[in-house]
Design a protein around this motif. Structure first.
Motif, PDB file in Angstrom:
ATOM      1  N   LYS A 191      -1.587   1.868 -14.189  1.00 54.52           N
ATOM      2  CA  LYS A 191      -2.277   0.656 -14.615  1.00 54.52           C
ATOM      3  C   LYS A 191      -2.008  -0.520 -13.685  1.00 54.52           C
ATOM      4  N   ASP A 192      -0.845  -0.524 -13.021  1.00 54.02           N
ATOM      5  CA  ASP A 192      -0.523  -1.640 -12.129  1.00 54.02           C
ATOM      6  C   ASP A 192      -1.202  -1.521 -10.773  1.00 54.02           C
ATOM      7  N   GLY A 193      -2.077  -0.513 -10.606  1.00 48.50           N
ATOM      8  CA  GLY A 193      -2.799  -0.325  -9.356  1.00 48.50           C
ATOM      9  C   GLY A 193      -2.130   0.625  -8.385  1.00 48.50           C
ATOM     10  N   THR A 194      -0.935   1.066  -8.703  1.00 48.49           N
ATOM     11  CA  THR A 194      -0.225   2.013  -7.851  1.00 48.49           C
ATOM     12  C   THR A 194      -0.954   3.353  -7.844  1.00 48.49           C
ATOM     13  N   VAL A 195      -1.112   3.939  -6.661  1.00 40.43           N
ATOM     14  CA  VAL A 195      -1.742   5.249  -6.524  1.00 40.43           C
ATOM     15  C   VAL A 195      -0.766   6.170  -5.797  1.00 40.43           C
ATOM     16  N   ARG A 196      -0.527   7.323  -6.379  1.00 35.87           N
ATOM     17  CA  ARG A 196       0.333   8.320  -5.750  1.00 35.87           C
ATOM     18  C   ARG A 196      -0.445   9.615  -5.568  1.00 35.87           C
ATOM     19  N   PHE A 197      -0.448  10.098  -4.335  1.00 32.06           N
ATOM     20  CA  PHE A 197      -1.097  11.367  -4.032  1.00 32.06           C
ATOM     21  C   PHE A 197      -0.060  12.466  -4.215  1.00 32.06           C
ATOM     22  N   LEU A 198      -0.299  13.358  -5.182  1.00 24.39           N
ATOM     23  CA  LEU A 198       0.630  14.422  -5.514  1.00 24.39           C
ATOM     24  C   LEU A 198       0.106  15.754  -5.007  1.00 24.39           C
ATOM     25  N   LEU A 199       0.999  16.611  -4.560  1.00 27.33           N
ATOM     26  CA  LEU A 199       0.612  17.970  -4.207  1.00 27.33           C
ATOM     27  C   LEU A 199       1.740  18.922  -4.573  1.00 27.33           C
ATOM     28  N   ALA A 200       1.357  20.144  -4.953  1.00 23.30           N
ATOM     29  CA  ALA A 200       2.306  21.150  -5.403  1.00 23.30           C
ATOM     30  C   ALA A 200       2.303  22.328  -4.441  1.00 23.30           C
TER      31      ALA A 200
END
Length: 599
Positions: free
Chosen positions: A79-88
């Motif tokens: 919600k704070d605008g933070t974007v994290r690109f996750l990969l497994a």
């Protein structure tokens, strides 16, 4: 009706091919439409019908994470605008940014395909063995919600059911109305776990079993709580929290493989399926709460041997796609109580893979054992409410081994089906199919208009580049090789011999572009005809080995004379195998004449 007499042509005629179409494997090369190809690789068609070589892809980070597939990718947006690109990959979960190497954040995943979803500002992870939650810092198991099973109990029990037991938890509450006399309170469950029992009376802070002032003892086998002093008279004023593990319940949720969000016109609950032990079951979460999975919040859909393969929302309904049938779930609110009625909509067709399902222009599209189908309507039960859209590629697509392992994505107004390093692409605006090769996709993700995919064996992630990139026609340093065959042309006169006099190619201008042309006929095998190239003067991409003063953006017509006589059928091939060159073709013209009737 008698056929018009055809005389030997004194004046050469011209056959124009263009706008182009995609591939067509549904008939012989002599029977398809002349705009389509019986064999093409790594070409697509633009909105004006031009033939264009596809661009390649590049790594987003340099060093491999190790052997094995990338199991999933996800953009987690807070919600704070933070974007994290996750990969497994393997048992590991990583974050990744820019062109940097991925950063390890957890090693507790199951080594298999991963499904992600965001809710309540957290990212939930399903790996077929556990349900995990990532808050941007830590990966943990969610704290299970503790439901109140019954309310308005008398001390000896017999209250009104209120909430279901939580499948992924062991805690439960029961609400009693004290009578000022009874000291023994009977829970509805017996054989309690060793976790400490808690009691709250008249909303006073909880007392914990074993504390000096707890004021009660526990008989776990009998499920009884005995108070030193009888709780006072009141309505639902005695709240008891206890714990009981019921074998096999949590696995019903934790072994599920895929999900969707649904709640009618709003996405209020998570629906999951894909548990191999319950192939025709669906479970739903609590309201906006993936930590609560009500024991009776499940739906058994159709036959046991017809497994659920996935979900697709269409308007305010949820389409449930099974292996051999289609079902519709809707949302109703009756006296304040939500319900999700289900009805069948097609008994003849279904999906072969969860990963083959996409929503395209508000219509579910899915790969079945019979081809790719589009669901036209989910409101009426009718075997005609699906449309078969893959006839032109079925003869090759359906022979691919491991179709249940396909990966699909809806990108650039195209439905991509990846299997065995090949991608079958349906351009649903033009209604055409293409085939790309050398794409080892284990999963797809679109980010900011760019398509990313995980490698199925190397532990790396790629992104497709545009034509302005430094090496736009390389697949991770390997040149993209593209070709397009014409149909086997008989010029609508198979019973006459023809002479092919000249072939013209209308090429799109670009900084570096060329085409190799090959021809064949009923009299000669395939042979090289000509290499036509075109280079533009461009300061940004100076290459003195291909230096040119040409700056025009006008398409260039290239012609080549031929001497192909007494043929009945003619075919040509366009090819470009250079990683440094594009190829765009607007049209092809063939100058020919009619000779003698075939004897």
């Amino acid at each position: 009706m008698a056929r018009m007499e055809v005389k030997r042509s004194q004046k050469p005629m011209m056959l124009r091919i263009g706008p182009f179409g995609g591939i067509d494997l549904s008939s012989s090369p002599a029977e398809i439409d002349q705009k389509r190809s019986p064999d093409m690789v790594n070409f697509s068609i633009d909105e004006r019908g031009s033939l264009n070589k596809r661009t390649g892809y590049e790594r987003i980070y340099l060093e491999s994470l190790g052997n094995g597939a990338i199991h999933g990718m996800h953009e987690y947006r807070k919600k704070d605008g933070t974007v994290r690109f996750l990969l497994a990959h393997g048992n590991n979960l990583y974050t990744q940014s820019g062109d940097q190497q991925p950063v390890l954040i957890s090693s507790i995943l199951s080594d298999q395909q991963i499904s992600f979803f965001d809710l309540n500002d957290k990212c939930y992870i399903m790996d077929g063995a556990s349900l995990l939650v990532y808050d941007g810092v830590n990966v943990t198991q969610p704290t299970p919600y503790i439901p109140t099973l019954t309310v308005s109990n008398e001390p000896l029990g017999g209250g009104t059911p209120y909430e279901d037991f939580n499948l992924i938890g062991k805690g439960f509450k029961e609400s009693f109305s004290g009578d000022g006399t009874a000291t023994v309170y009977q829970l509805s469950l017996k054989g309690l776990d060793g976790d400490l029992v808690k009691v709250s009376i008249d909303a006073v802070s909880e007392k914990v079993e074993g504390e000096a002032d707890a004021g009660f003892t526990v008989d776990r086998a009998a499920g009884k709580i005995t108070f030193t002093t009888a709780p006072p008279t009141g309505t639902n004023n005695v709240i008891i929290t206890a714990f009981k593990t019921i074998s096999g319940l949590s696995e019903r949720v934790l072994k599920c493989r895929f999900h969707t969000m649904y709640g009618g016109s709003n996405d209020t609950r998570v629906f999951i399926s894909g548990n191999p032990d319950y192939p025709n079951h669906i479970w739903r979460s609590g309201l906006y709460d993936p930590s609560y999975w009500p024991e009776n919040g499940f739906y058994k859909i159709g036959a046991d041997n017809d497994s659920v393969k996935g979900f697709c929302k269409q308007y305010d309904t949820l389409v449930i796609i099974k292996e051999r049938s289609l079902w519709n779930m809707s949302y109703e609110l009756n006296n304040g109580v939500p319900s999700f009625p289900i009805k069948p909509i097609n008994d003849q067709i279904g999906a072969s893979s969860h990963n083959g399902i996409q929503l395209i222009e508000n219509s579910p599209v899915f790969l079945s054992k019979k081809g790719v189908y589009l669901l036209n309507s989910s409101n009426v039960r009718d075997e005609r409410n699906v449309t078969h859209i893959s006839e032109r590629v079925d003869s090759r697509l359906l022979k691919e081994p491991g179709l249940h392992l396909v990966k699909t994505v809806d990108f650039d107004k195209k439905y991509w089906v990846a299997v065995n390093f090949n991608v079958y692409i349906y351009d649903y605006i033009l209604g055409e199919w293409y085939i790309y090769d050398n794409i080892p996709a284990s999963c797809f993700l679109e980010r900011d208009g760019v398509l990313y995919f995980g490698d199925s064996t190397k532990g790396v992630v790629y992104r497709f580049v545009n034509k302005n990139a430094a090496s736009p026609y390389h697949d991770d340093a390997v040149p993209v090789k593209a070709y397009w065959y014409s149909k086997l042309l008989d010029f609508d006169l198979p019973e006459f011999q023809k002479i092919i006099q000249k072939l013209f190619i209308d090429m799109k201008p670009d900084k570096h572009t060329s085409v190799n042309v090959y021809t064949r006929s009923d009299r000669k095998h395939e042979q090289f005809l000509v290499n036509n190239r075109m280079d533009q003067f461009n300061f940004m991409f100076m290459d003195f080995s291909k230096f040119s003063f040409v700056t025009s953006d006008i398409p260039q017509e290239k012609g080549k004379k031929l001497k192909m006589k007494k043929i009945t059928h003619f075919q040509f091939k366009l090819e470009n195998t250079s990683g440094e060159e594009s190829l765009g073709v607007i049209g092809i013209s063939i100058k020919y004449g009619i000779q003698n009737e075939v004897k």
